[in-house]
Structures are given as C-alpha cells and as structure tokens.
Design a protein around this motif. Sequence first.
Motif, mmCIF file in Angstrom:
data_model
loop_
_atom_site.group_PDB
_atom_site.id
_atom_site.type_symbol
_atom_site.label_atom_id
_atom_site.label_comp_id
_atom_site.label_asym_id
_atom_site.label_seq_id
_atom_site.Cartn_x
_atom_site.Cartn_y
_atom_site.Cartn_z
ATOM 1 N N UNK A 1 50.704 32.160 45.859
ATOM 2 C CA UNK A 1 50.696 32.886 44.573
ATOM 3 C C UNK A 1 49.291 32.881 43.954
ATOM 4 N N UNK A 2 48.602 31.749 44.096
ATOM 5 C CA UNK A 2 47.232 31.657 43.555
ATOM 6 C C UNK A 2 46.323 32.647 44.284
ATOM 7 N N UNK A 3 46.462 32.726 45.608
ATOM 8 C CA UNK A 3 45.620 33.644 46.394
ATOM 9 C C UNK A 3 45.892 35.081 46.004
ATOM 10 N N UNK A 4 47.187 35.400 45.800
ATOM 11 C CA UNK A 4 47.561 36.761 45.417
ATOM 12 C C UNK A 4 46.933 37.136 44.075
ATOM 13 N N UNK A 5 47.041 36.242 43.116
ATOM 14 C CA UNK A 5 46.476 36.470 41.774
ATOM 15 C C UNK A 5 44.958 36.658 41.869
ATOM 16 N N UNK A 6 44.356 35.823 42.708
ATOM 17 C CA UNK A 6 42.909 35.906 42.901
ATOM 18 C C UNK A 6 42.518 37.273 43.466
ATOM 19 N N UNK A 7 43.297 37.749 44.439
ATOM 20 C CA UNK A 7 42.983 39.056 45.050
ATOM 21 C C UNK A 7 43.199 40.185 44.045
ATOM 22 N N UNK A 8 44.208 40.041 43.207
ATOM 23 C CA UNK A 8 44.466 41.083 42.189
ATOM 24 C C UNK A 8 43.291 41.169 41.212
ATOM 25 N N UNK A 9 42.799 39.999 40.823
ATOM 26 C CA UNK A 9 41.672 39.979 39.888
ATOM 27 C C UNK A 9 40.418 40.532 40.564
ATOM 28 N N UNK A 10 40.234 40.179 41.835
ATOM 29 C CA UNK A 10 39.084 40.688 42.594
ATOM 30 C C UNK A 10 39.127 42.229 42.627
ATOM 31 N N UNK A 11 40.322 42.781 42.905
ATOM 32 C CA UNK A 11 40.468 44.240 42.983
ATOM 33 C C UNK A 11 40.119 44.884 41.631
ATOM 34 N N UNK B 1 28.647 51.328 37.113
ATOM 35 C CA UNK B 1 27.315 51.758 37.546
ATOM 36 C C UNK B 1 27.328 53.213 37.985
ATOM 37 N N UNK B 2 26.156 53.855 37.780
ATOM 38 C CA UNK B 2 26.044 55.266 38.133
ATOM 39 C C UNK B 2 25.521 55.434 39.558
ATOM 40 N N UNK B 3 24.739 54.483 40.027
ATOM 41 C CA UNK B 3 24.060 54.659 41.323
ATOM 42 C C UNK B 3 24.727 53.829 42.427
ATOM 43 N N UNK B 4 24.595 54.335 43.661
ATOM 44 C CA UNK B 4 25.178 53.646 44.818
ATOM 45 C C UNK B 4 24.554 52.261 45.000
ATOM 46 N N UNK B 5 23.259 52.189 44.733
ATOM 47 C CA UNK B 5 22.533 50.919 44.913
ATOM 48 C C UNK B 5 23.168 49.816 44.049
ATOM 49 N N UNK B 6 23.430 50.146 42.791
ATOM 50 C CA UNK B 6 23.987 49.122 41.896
ATOM 51 C C UNK B 6 25.467 48.883 42.170
ATOM 52 N N UNK B 7 26.174 49.930 42.592
ATOM 53 C CA UNK B 7 27.589 49.729 42.960
ATOM 54 C C UNK B 7 27.655 48.725 44.115
ATOM 55 N N UNK B 8 26.759 48.892 45.088
ATOM 56 C CA UNK B 8 26.764 48.015 46.271
ATOM 57 C C UNK B 8 26.474 46.566 45.841
ATOM 58 N N UNK C 1 30.777 40.551 43.118
ATOM 59 C CA UNK C 1 32.203 40.253 42.894
ATOM 60 C C UNK C 1 32.759 39.478 44.086
ATOM 61 N N UNK C 2 32.446 39.932 45.296
ATOM 62 C CA UNK C 2 32.976 39.230 46.468
ATOM 63 C C UNK C 2 32.501 37.784 46.524
ATOM 64 N N UNK C 3 31.240 37.549 46.147
ATOM 65 C CA UNK C 3 30.755 36.164 46.251
ATOM 66 C C UNK C 3 31.503 35.262 45.254
#
Length: 437
Positions: free
Chosen positions: A58-68, A78-85, A91-93
Amino acid sequence: MKIMKFGGTSVGNPDRMRALIPLINDPDKKIVVLSAMSGTTNSLVEIAGLLYADKIDEASLKNEQLRAKYHQVVDELYATEKFKKSGHELIDSHFEYIRNFTLRVFTKLQEKAILSQGELISTSLFHMLMQENNIRAALLPALSFMRIDKDGEPDYFYIEENLKRELKKCPQENIIITQGFICRNAYGEIDNLKRGGSDFTASIIGAASRADEIQIWTDINGFHNNDPRFVENTKVIRNISFDEAAELAYFGAKILHPSSVNPAREKNIPVRLKNTMEPEDIGTLITADCKWEDYKAVAAKDGISVLRIRSDRMLMAYGFLRKVFEIFEAYKTPIDMITTSEVSISLTVDNSEFINEIAKDLRELGGVEIEQNQSIICVVGDFRPERTGSAPEIFEALNTIPLKMISYGGSPYSLSLLIDTSNKVDALRQLSKHLFK
Ligand code: ADP
Ligand code: ASP
Ligand code: MG
C-alpha cells in the motif's frame, strides 16, 4: 532584506507557482521560504504510517500515485523540453529515495527523511522555474543552516552563523529560495519543525538575519476575527500585536504556526500576513504596538485532555503543586490551562502521549479523573485587570454551553475557556454573534 514565506496552497499547482513570479521579481533582496505543495506532507505522513504498519504494498502504491501526480505537475509547469526533462529526473530521484525505504526496517528517523521530501521537491521545482524564466535566483538548502537543539528549540547561534556563511555564497542574487519546515536536529539528522512549521522557519530566518519584514503569504487576506472554516462573515484584523497574535496562534488559529510569533517578537521584526490570490490587499500587520479593543478575535484548539486531581492533602499544604508539576515535567508534557480550588486542581494538556503514565503517578497524590475530546476557546481582547464588564458578555454568548474550566487573569490579552469539542462550532458562532456585532 525581507522574508517571504509561501504556504502549501500558494505553491499548490503550476499556475499558483507561476503567479509567485511577479510577487518576488523585484530588486529587493529577499529569502523566499516555500512549503511543500498542498496535500504532499499529508500524503507523505500516510506513506510513513503504512510503512510503520508494515503495509509495504500500500505504501508503494501511494508513493507511485504521488510520483505520477508530480510528473503531471512538471509537464504543466515548464514550457521547454529541456526543463521538462530535468523536472522528470528530479521527481524520479526523490521518489526513488522514498521507495528505498520500503525495502528496509522503518524507523522514526526515516519518517522524518520522508517528510522532508515535499519541501525539497517544491523548492527545486520553483528554482528551475526561475531558471527557465531567466530570473536570477539561488537555492539555499535549509539543511545546511536550520537546526534544533536537544529540546527541539531552534539553535539560534548555529543558525545565525551558518545562515550568514551560506548567504555570503550568493551575494549577487536578490532572490534566495529555501525550504520551510525541514531542519537538522542536535545529532545532525533530518528533522522538522512540526506540522505547519514553515511559518516558524520564516520567523527564525527573519530573526537570524535581522530582516526588515517577515511576510507570510497564504490563501486568505490576513488574520480573521474568528475561524473562517467554521464561522461565516468573519472579518480581517488589519493590525494586531505580537502578544495577541501569539495567543491566537497558540490557541488554534491555523493561519500561524504556534511558535512562529516568538522569534519575530524577540527581534521586533514586523510580520505581515498576505493573500497570494489578492496580493493588492494590505493583509494583517503584526507589530509590538497594541491598540486595545474590547474583543479582537476568537480561536479554538482541539485535542485537549483535562486531568482533575482531588486530594485532601492539598488543604492548607505547601509544595503540593510542585509535586504535580514535577510529574508533568518528567514526561516533558506542557500544561496549557490550570484552575485550582481548596482541594482539587484541573489541568489541560494537548499532548496526551503520556497521559496514562502521568495519571498513574498523580494517583500517588490523590484521586485522578481524565476527560478527553475537549477544546480550549480563547477570546483575545482587552482583559486588563482594571477593566469591567467584559466577562459577562462572553458568558452571555455561551449561556447554553457547559463551561468546564475558565482561565481569567493569566494574561491581559485573553480569556480562555474549556468546553467539549462537540460544542466548539456552536461556541465560536455564538461568540461571533455576540462580540463582533
Ligand atoms: P498555508 O498552507 O499557507 O500555511 P494554512 O492552511 O496553514 O495555510 O493557514 C491558512 C488557513 O488558516 C486559512 O485558509 C483559514 O482557513 C485558516 N484559519 C484558521 N483560523 C484563522 C484565522 N483566525 N484567520 C485566518 N485564517 C484562519
Ligand atoms: N509542509 C508542512 C506541513 O504541511 C509544513 C508547512 O506547510 O508549513 O505541515
Ligand atoms: Mg500553515
């Protein structure tokens, strides 16, 4: 220099974050203190709770929901691809960091590390937004200067020295962004200033840097004369003193963290409460000046327990109260309200972690009763000893509500009452009706 603290709703979505740019982008030097995006700290508390309960999936699921949710924020922010990336990588880190805790035994220390992620994410996202908009700004890690001591109090000497050192590293930047809420403890571990603690961060930084003004930006245009979550037609108070604001914050006015007035008061730095949604509104100014008014505001604090001790040994005896207080001290439990009679004493606490242990020790002194689910109602106004006629209006307003305790004369600024929490909303409404006609 000013300190500008923006709370959870003020950074609550990409539009709100962008709306902060015109508020901070001027030549004045400022430290911008950010909370986590609204709802994030609650979600992190939930994840930690699930990990404590060993509900790893359940903790992992909640974590993934927040990540999404955060990946979506990045896409919209962000407007630019560079900043989106870069945003997605950021976020992933952070969410990988949280995910790693699901693989180990969970401790209090790790909970604090998880709770710190909300502010670390919001400040990094905002700093990148400044970069994308070519606005010069520095990101100052709160964990490099904000520290509490063994008693959980700010370590002002350490904070001042380290903040000074960190600020010297960015002499050119007018906008310095840092995290609210998070800090290190006396052992260097990640800790925090308790829920709602970003206000406290702003005030501590304001005091440590001798700022000209501390601004708390939120979702309402200042201090209202009653709790707007429960009472309609509450009004903004334009000026209020440190002492009055401290009473209201301590007794439940959520707009300010209970400890946040103290550092500003100590260094006499004005605190201004402002609304990010209506920046042109002047808000509320908190200063040392007190303009006495019969009634200024009402606040309520829930989660109170009352302990009633009855002992014939109290009669004409000295030293009895000391013994009672020593028991509370031994369990590091502060007392909020206290009333005494010839042979009995009633005390309230808002921290009931050790209430059973305290009651057990108190039973050595006499009979003990505990009642929970209580609320303290605090009326702030003119309660100077020479004044007549204030209390009857309050009692008239509350004449249908059972009053469990009354504290009058402890402070010239306030009168407090204890009631059942089930009567709180009614009490707040009746007080507004009678006192703020
Ligand atoms: P932030 O996330 O910006 O720190 P909070 O939710 O902690 O904001 O505090 C602002 C909220 O405090 C307001 O939206 C309001 O509902 C609540 N509040 C409670 N009492 C008062 C009061 N006396 N005056 C103004 N706001 C109050
Ligand atoms: N994010 C923290 C909390 O929700 C601190 C704050 O917002 O002031 O409690
Ligand atoms: Mg708050």
